[in-house]
Motif scaffolding. Structure first.
Motif, mmCIF file in Angstrom:
data_model
loop_
_atom_site.group_PDB
_atom_site.id
_atom_site.type_symbol
_atom_site.label_atom_id
_atom_site.label_comp_id
_atom_site.label_asym_id
_atom_site.label_seq_id
_atom_site.Cartn_x
_atom_site.Cartn_y
_atom_site.Cartn_z
ATOM 1 N N GLU A 1 -39.072 -64.398 0.060
ATOM 2 C CA GLU A 1 -37.947 -65.160 0.614
ATOM 3 C C GLU A 1 -36.773 -64.232 0.927
ATOM 4 O O GLU A 1 -36.099 -64.397 1.939
ATOM 5 C CB GLU A 1 -37.522 -66.240 -0.378
ATOM 6 C CG GLU A 1 -38.544 -67.343 -0.550
ATOM 7 C CD GLU A 1 -38.181 -68.304 -1.665
ATOM 8 O OE1 GLU A 1 -37.059 -68.182 -2.217
ATOM 9 O OE2 GLU A 1 -38.998 -69.174 -1.984
ATOM 10 N N SER B 1 -34.454 -60.294 7.173
ATOM 11 C CA SER B 1 -34.906 -60.131 8.552
ATOM 12 C C SER B 1 -34.142 -61.056 9.490
ATOM 13 O O SER B 1 -33.978 -60.751 10.673
ATOM 14 C CB SER B 1 -36.406 -60.373 8.662
ATOM 15 O OG SER B 1 -36.694 -61.733 8.378
ATOM 16 N N SER B 2 -33.636 -62.193 8.987
ATOM 17 C CA SER B 2 -32.883 -63.102 9.840
ATOM 18 C C SER B 2 -31.436 -62.650 10.016
ATOM 19 O O SER B 2 -30.759 -63.079 10.941
ATOM 20 C CB SER B 2 -32.902 -64.519 9.261
ATOM 21 O OG SER B 2 -32.189 -64.546 8.038
ATOM 22 N N GLU C 1 -37.495 -62.463 4.156
ATOM 23 C CA GLU C 1 -37.263 -63.341 5.306
ATOM 24 C C GLU C 1 -35.769 -63.488 5.577
ATOM 25 O O GLU C 1 -35.337 -63.509 6.727
ATOM 26 C CB GLU C 1 -37.895 -64.712 5.052
ATOM 27 C CG GLU C 1 -39.406 -64.695 5.043
ATOM 28 C CD GLU C 1 -40.002 -66.021 4.602
ATOM 29 O OE1 GLU C 1 -39.224 -66.983 4.362
ATOM 30 O OE2 GLU C 1 -41.228 -66.095 4.500
#
Length: 150
Positions: A85, A91-92, A88
């Motif tokens: 998580e 990366s956003s 992620e």
């Protein structure tokens, strides 16, 4: 182990081995080499088993490849959901985009950011005015010595 040796390199090694050892001694050299490699592997496997038995039952799933930091981290990232998580989330988040928005707000460009364009009714913030910035000293000139700062 030899995954990156091509066919041409393998043929060159065989020809070199025939030239160095001769066709009569080559089978004996190959047998001695394979026997030596087998003994080294057995020694390594026995050492690994001894280390695992000495560590105890809590380290029964211990792999020696985990001693490599890259392998250990890759394994932890693949197994841990919290880290997945986090990956992620990172990366956003686009740091360059955020920095460009802030820089555009400081320079007065309209970048669509939420940075306020005015402070105290002026077009640029008081602290960021170019006139308020001290001039850069020449590169040959040394800054004055401040005994309180040291």
């Amino acid at each position: 182990m030899f995954n990156d040796i091509g066919a041409l390199e393998l043929v060159a090694l065989v020809v070199l081995a025939v030239l160095v050892f001769g066709p009569d001694k080559l089978p004996k050299v190959i047998q001695d080499t394979t026997r030596f490699i087998r003994k080294i592997r057995e020694f390594s496997d026995n050492a690994k088993q001894d280390i695992r038995s000495e560590l105890g039952p809590e380290f029964k799933d211990f792999e020696f490849e985990d001693l490599n930091p890259k392998t250990y981290l890759r394994k932890q990232f693949n197994e841990n959901d919290e880290l997945r998580e986090l990956k992620e989330l990172t990366s956003s988040f686009d740091l360059r985009k955020e920095m460009n928005e802030v820089a555009g707000g400081i320079d007065g460009k309209d970048s669509g950011s939420a940075v306020p364009a005015t402070v105290n009714g002026s077009g640029t913030p008081d602290l960021l005015k170019k006139a308020d910035r001290p001039a850069r000293p020449d590169t040959d000139e040394r800054p004055p010595y401040d005994s309180d700062a040291t």
